[in-house]
Design a protein around this motif. Structure first.
Motif, PDB file in Angstrom:
ATOM      1  N   LEU A   1       0.826  -1.206   0.000  1.00 42.03           N
ATOM      2  CA  LEU A   1       0.000   0.000   0.000  1.00 42.03           C
ATOM      3  C   LEU A   1       0.862   1.259   0.000  1.00 42.03           C
ATOM      4  O   LEU A   1       0.523   2.253  -0.645  1.00 42.03           O
ATOM      5  CB  LEU A   1      -0.953   0.000   1.195  1.00 42.03           C
ATOM      6  CG  LEU A   1      -2.032  -1.076   1.184  1.00 42.03           C
ATOM      7  CD1 LEU A   1      -2.879  -0.990   2.451  1.00 42.03           C
ATOM      8  CD2 LEU A   1      -2.901  -0.985  -0.053  1.00 42.03           C
ATOM      9  N   HIS A   2       1.978   1.214   0.686  1.00 40.69           N
ATOM     10  CA  HIS A   2       2.902   2.350   0.675  1.00 40.69           C
ATOM     11  C   HIS A   2       3.418   2.595  -0.739  1.00 40.69           C
ATOM     12  O   HIS A   2       3.488   3.739  -1.199  1.00 40.69           O
ATOM     13  CB  HIS A   2       4.061   2.114   1.648  1.00 40.69           C
ATOM     14  CG  HIS A   2       5.020   3.252   1.694  1.00 40.69           C
ATOM     15  ND1 HIS A   2       6.210   3.236   1.006  1.00 40.69           N
ATOM     16  CD2 HIS A   2       4.947   4.447   2.319  1.00 40.69           C
ATOM     17  CE1 HIS A   2       6.837   4.371   1.212  1.00 40.69           C
ATOM     18  NE2 HIS A   2       6.098   5.132   2.002  1.00 40.69           N
TER      19      HIS A   2
ATOM     20  N   ILE B   1       1.884   6.125  -6.491  1.00 39.27           N
ATOM     21  CA  ILE B   1       1.197   6.146  -7.784  1.00 39.27           C
ATOM     22  C   ILE B   1      -0.142   6.871  -7.685  1.00 39.27           C
ATOM     23  O   ILE B   1      -0.489   7.680  -8.538  1.00 39.27           O
ATOM     24  CB  ILE B   1       1.002   4.704  -8.296  1.00 39.27           C
ATOM     25  CG1 ILE B   1       2.366   4.055  -8.549  1.00 39.27           C
ATOM     26  CG2 ILE B   1       0.133   4.674  -9.553  1.00 39.27           C
ATOM     27  CD1 ILE B   1       2.314   2.549  -8.661  1.00 39.27           C
ATOM     28  N   TRP B   2      -0.897   6.567  -6.648  1.00 39.57           N
ATOM     29  CA  TRP B   2      -2.253   7.092  -6.505  1.00 39.57           C
ATOM     30  C   TRP B   2      -2.320   8.406  -5.731  1.00 39.57           C
ATOM     31  O   TRP B   2      -3.369   9.036  -5.683  1.00 39.57           O
ATOM     32  CB  TRP B   2      -3.153   6.054  -5.828  1.00 39.57           C
ATOM     33  CG  TRP B   2      -3.423   4.872  -6.681  1.00 39.57           C
ATOM     34  CD1 TRP B   2      -2.766   3.670  -6.648  1.00 39.57           C
ATOM     35  CD2 TRP B   2      -4.396   4.752  -7.718  1.00 39.57           C
ATOM     36  NE1 TRP B   2      -3.286   2.819  -7.590  1.00 39.57           N
ATOM     37  CE2 TRP B   2      -4.294   3.459  -8.261  1.00 39.57           C
ATOM     38  CE3 TRP B   2      -5.356   5.621  -8.230  1.00 39.57           C
ATOM     39  CZ2 TRP B   2      -5.099   3.008  -9.296  1.00 39.57           C
ATOM     40  CZ3 TRP B   2      -6.170   5.167  -9.266  1.00 39.57           C
ATOM     41  CH2 TRP B   2      -6.028   3.875  -9.784  1.00 39.57           C
ATOM     42  N   GLY B   3      -1.228   8.772  -5.064  1.00 36.29           N
ATOM     43  CA  GLY B   3      -1.239   9.985  -4.257  1.00 36.29           C
ATOM     44  C   GLY B   3      -1.967   9.815  -2.934  1.00 36.29           C
ATOM     45  O   GLY B   3      -2.431  10.780  -2.334  1.00 36.29           O
ATOM     46  N   TRP B   4      -2.084   8.575  -2.455  1.00 39.33           N
ATOM     47  CA  TRP B   4      -2.761   8.316  -1.187  1.00 39.33           C
ATOM     48  C   TRP B   4      -1.939   8.833  -0.017  1.00 39.33           C
ATOM     49  O   TRP B   4      -0.718   8.879  -0.053  1.00 39.33           O
ATOM     50  CB  TRP B   4      -2.969   6.822  -0.975  1.00 39.33           C
ATOM     51  CG  TRP B   4      -3.850   6.147  -1.960  1.00 39.33           C
ATOM     52  CD1 TRP B   4      -4.814   6.698  -2.739  1.00 39.33           C
ATOM     53  CD2 TRP B   4      -3.839   4.752  -2.259  1.00 39.33           C
ATOM     54  NE1 TRP B   4      -5.419   5.737  -3.500  1.00 39.33           N
ATOM     55  CE2 TRP B   4      -4.837   4.534  -3.234  1.00 39.33           C
ATOM     56  CE3 TRP B   4      -3.107   3.670  -1.811  1.00 39.33           C
ATOM     57  CZ2 TRP B   4      -5.111   3.281  -3.754  1.00 39.33           C
ATOM     58  CZ3 TRP B   4      -3.369   2.420  -2.326  1.00 39.33           C
ATOM     59  CH2 TRP B   4      -4.367   2.230  -3.285  1.00 39.33           C
ATOM     60  N   LYS B   5      -2.624   9.169   1.034  1.00 35.88           N
ATOM     61  CA  LYS B   5      -2.014   9.530   2.309  1.00 35.88           C
ATOM     62  C   LYS B   5      -2.549   8.565   3.364  1.00 35.88           C
ATOM     63  O   LYS B   5      -3.677   8.079   3.253  1.00 35.88           O
ATOM     64  CB  LYS B   5      -2.387  10.963   2.717  1.00 35.88           C
ATOM     65  CG  LYS B   5      -2.027  12.008   1.691  1.00 35.88           C
ATOM     66  CD  LYS B   5      -0.555  12.296   1.715  1.00 35.88           C
ATOM     67  CE  LYS B   5      -0.239  13.448   0.775  1.00 35.88           C
ATOM     68  NZ  LYS B   5       0.743  13.146  -0.202  1.00 35.88           N
TER      69      LYS B   5
ATOM     70  N   GLY C   1      -1.968   6.477  10.803  1.00 32.13           N
ATOM     71  CA  GLY C   1      -0.798   5.982  10.092  1.00 32.13           C
ATOM     72  C   GLY C   1      -1.038   4.751   9.253  1.00 32.13           C
ATOM     73  O   GLY C   1      -0.093   4.090   8.822  1.00 32.13           O
ATOM     74  N   VAL C   2      -2.315   4.432   8.992  1.00 36.17           N
ATOM     75  CA  VAL C   2      -2.680   3.246   8.223  1.00 36.17           C
ATOM     76  C   VAL C   2      -3.239   3.692   6.872  1.00 36.17           C
ATOM     77  O   VAL C   2      -4.052   4.615   6.818  1.00 36.17           O
ATOM     78  CB  VAL C   2      -3.734   2.394   8.977  1.00 36.17           C
ATOM     79  CG1 VAL C   2      -4.143   1.170   8.170  1.00 36.17           C
ATOM     80  CG2 VAL C   2      -3.201   1.986  10.350  1.00 36.17           C
ATOM     81  N   PHE C   3      -2.817   3.051   5.806  1.00 39.92           N
ATOM     82  CA  PHE C   3      -3.388   3.333   4.487  1.00 39.92           C
ATOM     83  C   PHE C   3      -4.721   2.593   4.379  1.00 39.92           C
ATOM     84  O   PHE C   3      -4.813   1.489   3.849  1.00 39.92           O
ATOM     85  CB  PHE C   3      -2.436   2.884   3.368  1.00 39.92           C
ATOM     86  CG  PHE C   3      -1.262   3.801   3.186  1.00 39.92           C
ATOM     87  CD1 PHE C   3      -1.392   4.976   2.459  1.00 39.92           C
ATOM     88  CD2 PHE C   3      -0.034   3.489   3.746  1.00 39.92           C
ATOM     89  CE1 PHE C   3      -0.314   5.834   2.299  1.00 39.92           C
ATOM     90  CE2 PHE C   3       1.044   4.338   3.589  1.00 39.92           C
ATOM     91  CZ  PHE C   3       0.909   5.510   2.864  1.00 39.92           C
ATOM     92  N   GLU C   4      -5.752   3.222   4.909  1.00 37.39           N
ATOM     93  CA  GLU C   4      -7.071   2.605   4.953  1.00 37.39           C
ATOM     94  C   GLU C   4      -8.062   3.707   5.300  1.00 37.39           C
ATOM     95  O   GLU C   4      -7.684   4.858   5.484  1.00 37.39           O
ATOM     96  CB  GLU C   4      -7.072   1.497   6.014  1.00 37.39           C
ATOM     97  CG  GLU C   4      -8.196   0.497   5.899  1.00 37.39           C
ATOM     98  CD  GLU C   4      -8.237  -0.253   4.585  1.00 37.39           C
ATOM     99  OE1 GLU C   4      -9.141   0.037   3.778  1.00 37.39           O
ATOM    100  OE2 GLU C   4      -7.384  -1.109   4.335  1.00 37.39           O
TER     101      GLU C   4
ATOM    102  N   LEU D   1      -7.894   1.797  12.923  1.00 37.99           N
ATOM    103  CA  LEU D   1      -6.882   2.239  13.878  1.00 37.99           C
ATOM    104  C   LEU D   1      -5.555   1.501  13.731  1.00 37.99           C
ATOM    105  O   LEU D   1      -4.496   2.071  13.955  1.00 37.99           O
ATOM    106  CB  LEU D   1      -7.385   2.034  15.312  1.00 37.99           C
ATOM    107  CG  LEU D   1      -8.625   2.796  15.740  1.00 37.99           C
ATOM    108  CD1 LEU D   1      -9.086   2.336  17.121  1.00 37.99           C
ATOM    109  CD2 LEU D   1      -8.338   4.285  15.770  1.00 37.99           C
ATOM    110  N   THR D   2      -5.622   0.211  13.409  1.00 38.67           N
ATOM    111  CA  THR D   2      -4.409  -0.612  13.451  1.00 38.67           C
ATOM    112  C   THR D   2      -4.302  -1.500  12.214  1.00 38.67           C
ATOM    113  O   THR D   2      -5.285  -1.744  11.503  1.00 38.67           O
ATOM    114  CB  THR D   2      -4.425  -1.543  14.680  1.00 38.67           C
ATOM    115  OG1 THR D   2      -5.494  -2.485  14.533  1.00 38.67           O
ATOM    116  CG2 THR D   2      -4.591  -0.764  15.982  1.00 38.67           C
ATOM    117  N   LEU D   3      -3.105  -2.013  11.993  1.00 43.94           N
ATOM    118  CA  LEU D   3      -2.905  -2.972  10.914  1.00 43.94           C
ATOM    119  C   LEU D   3      -3.664  -4.265  11.200  1.00 43.94           C
ATOM    120  O   LEU D   3      -4.135  -4.927  10.279  1.00 43.94           O
ATOM    121  CB  LEU D   3      -1.413  -3.264  10.730  1.00 43.94           C
ATOM    122  CG  LEU D   3      -0.573  -2.080  10.258  1.00 43.94           C
ATOM    123  CD1 LEU D   3       0.897  -2.468  10.192  1.00 43.94           C
ATOM    124  CD2 LEU D   3      -1.052  -1.572   8.910  1.00 43.94           C
TER     125      LEU D   3
END
Length: 194
Positions: A24-25, A30-34, A39-42, A47-49
């Motif tokens: 995901l990082h 590529i997608w410009g996600w934050k 701190g999770v790409f979701e 809240l957590t992985l």
């Protein structure tokens, strides 16, 4: 160098779960996600992985429909390939490469191509995979164009499509007639450095 794939199960899914945030990082470039505020790409409420992994568990709940492969190099995890079948595919598509990821330290060595071909060889039929068509994703586009073009030169086609979730995507479609038993849980191939 030995490149192999292994179909994971509930006991080994944690390895793909460990690699997934790195995937995901990479996609965020590529997608410009934050990441969300935790701190999770979701989504913002994750809240957590560990919570993210629960959503991802579907890959191990449908063993005859979803195929989560781990990519190994000399028995070290190097990435994963997630293959879906109907009803998780477009109409007329039997196999969909839902996610494909190789860790950066294993890229540029022919490992990704060897792993993709091993996965393709396990499932004979009509295939589709998609990637972002943007300028920031030229490497992945070139990789799939080369790999699929070599693997299935007679049936390979590529087109821009509109999707519900991601907007415009570059779709690669092909058909293969090769197959070995899906029950063969480990597939090994030796690869030369290129």
């Amino acid at each position: 160098m030995k490149v192999s794939i292994s179909l994971t199960d509930r006991d080994t899914k944690f390895i793909i779960n460990n690699l997934y945030p790195l995937y995901l990082h990479d996609l965020s470039e590529i997608w410009g996600w934050k990441p969300n505020i935790y701190g999770v790409f979701e989504s913002d409420d994750t809240l957590t992985l560990q919570e993210q992994n629960k959503v991802f568990d579907i890959w191990w709940e449908k063993p005859s429909v979803l195929f989560p492969y781990l990519v190994l190099v000399n028995d070290i995890p190097a990435g994963f390939a997630l293959v879906a079948t109907p009803p998780h595919t477009s109409p007329g598509i039997e196999f969909y490469m839902n996610e494909f990821f190789i860790l950066r330290s294993f890229r540029g060595q022919g490992i990704a191509e060897a792993a993709a071909i091993q996965v393709f060889n396990l499932h004979a039929g009509t295939w589709e995979l998609q990637t972002n068509p943007g300028e920031g994703n030229k490497r992945a586009q070139a990789f799939w164009r080369k790999t699929v073009g070599r693997y299935a030169p007679d049936t390979y086609r590529e087109e821009l499509i509109e999707t519900e979730d991601n907007g415009k995507m570059m779709a690669f479609r092909f058909e293969n007639k090769l197959s070995t038993s899906i029950t063969n849980r480990n597939v090994h191939a030796t690869e030369r450095n290129s």
